[in-house]
Design a protein around this motif. Structure first.
Motif, PDB file in Angstrom:
ATOM      1  N   GLY A  67      33.561  61.307  68.846  1.00 25.78           N
ATOM      2  CA  GLY A  67      34.204  60.801  67.647  1.00 25.78           C
ATOM      3  C   GLY A  67      35.442  60.023  68.008  1.00 25.78           C
ATOM      4  N   LEU A  68      36.178  59.666  66.999  1.00 27.99           N
ATOM      5  CA  LEU A  68      37.351  58.831  67.169  1.00 27.99           C
ATOM      6  C   LEU A  68      38.612  59.672  67.044  1.00 27.99           C
ATOM      7  N   VAL A  69      39.480  59.548  68.028  1.00 28.95           N
ATOM      8  CA  VAL A  69      40.797  60.170  67.971  1.00 28.95           C
ATOM      9  C   VAL A  69      41.807  59.041  67.852  1.00 28.95           C
ATOM     10  N   VAL A  70      42.551  59.038  66.749  1.00 30.51           N
ATOM     11  CA  VAL A  70      43.560  58.010  66.510  1.00 30.51           C
ATOM     12  C   VAL A  70      44.911  58.568  66.924  1.00 30.51           C
ATOM     13  N   ILE A  71      45.576  57.848  67.812  1.00 29.62           N
ATOM     14  CA  ILE A  71      46.899  58.256  68.282  1.00 29.62           C
ATOM     15  C   ILE A  71      47.938  57.470  67.490  1.00 29.62           C
ATOM     16  N   ARG A  72      48.758  58.196  66.731  1.00 28.90           N
ATOM     17  CA  ARG A  72      49.847  57.580  65.964  1.00 28.90           C
ATOM     18  C   ARG A  72      51.139  57.907  66.686  1.00 28.90           C
ATOM     19  N   ALA A  73      51.594  56.989  67.521  1.00 28.92           N
ATOM     20  CA  ALA A  73      52.801  57.220  68.305  1.00 28.92           C
ATOM     21  C   ALA A  73      53.928  56.359  67.758  1.00 28.92           C
ATOM     22  N   ASP A  74      55.096  56.967  67.597  1.00 33.28           N
ATOM     23  CA  ASP A  74      56.270  56.223  67.161  1.00 33.28           C
ATOM     24  C   ASP A  74      56.588  55.159  68.207  1.00 33.28           C
ATOM     25  N   GLN A  75      57.080  54.014  67.753  1.00 33.21           N
ATOM     26  CA  GLN A  75      57.325  52.919  68.685  1.00 33.21           C
ATOM     27  C   GLN A  75      58.460  53.214  69.650  1.00 33.21           C
ATOM     28  N   SER A  76      59.293  54.217  69.366  1.00 38.13           N
ATOM     29  CA  SER A  76      60.389  54.571  70.266  1.00 38.13           C
ATOM     30  C   SER A  76      59.994  55.613  71.311  1.00 38.13           C
TER      31      SER A  76
END
Length: 135
Positions: free
Chosen positions: A96-105
């Motif tokens: 499946g798909l794992v979406v990584i939401r990482a802060d730009q900092s």
């Protein structure tokens, strides 16, 4: 002409059914508006990308906030518990798909370390969340 001795009861408007209908309509609009908004999870400042695409398949969201903490959905997990937390969700059984939401900092090395852990899952596809239409 015969006049009745009993006066007729005055007409009354019963508003209880109208209140029930108003509350039912109100509940419908509240619930439907909640379903229309896309819940992105934890607040992070995503980097921009002009080639961003919307993913429609089932996905698990892993968030790395500005202080480097990892969240699966909205639950905080330690580094060593990341894979276990994703496997307990059961949505990635056939890849499946794992979406990584990482802060730009967040440090680039921290995001790569999280991606490296996630790549050990069989059949997993990784995606990085961005804000669309920004350079």
């Amino acid at each position: 002409m015969h006049l009745p001795e009993d006066p007729e009861t005055p007409l009354q408007i019963n508003i209880v059914p109208m209140i029930d209908v108003v509350f039912a309509v109100l509940a419908f609009f509240i619930i439907s508006s909640l379903l229309l908004t896309r819940n992105q999870g934890l607040p992070v400042v995503l980097p921009g990308a002009e080639t961003a695409e919307t993913q429609t398949q089932r996905q698990v969201v892993v968030t790395v906030n500005a202080s480097g903490e990892i969240f699966v959905g909205e639950r905080a997990v330690a580094d060593e518990q990341l894979l276990e937390a994703i496997q307990t969700l059961g949505t990635l059984s056939d890849g499946g798909l794992v979406v990584i939401r990482a802060d730009q900092s967040v440090n680039y090395g921290r995001v790569v370390a999280v991606m490296d852990q996630l790549r050990t899952l069989p059949g997993v596809q990784l995606a990085i969340a961005t804000e669309g239409g920004q350079p």
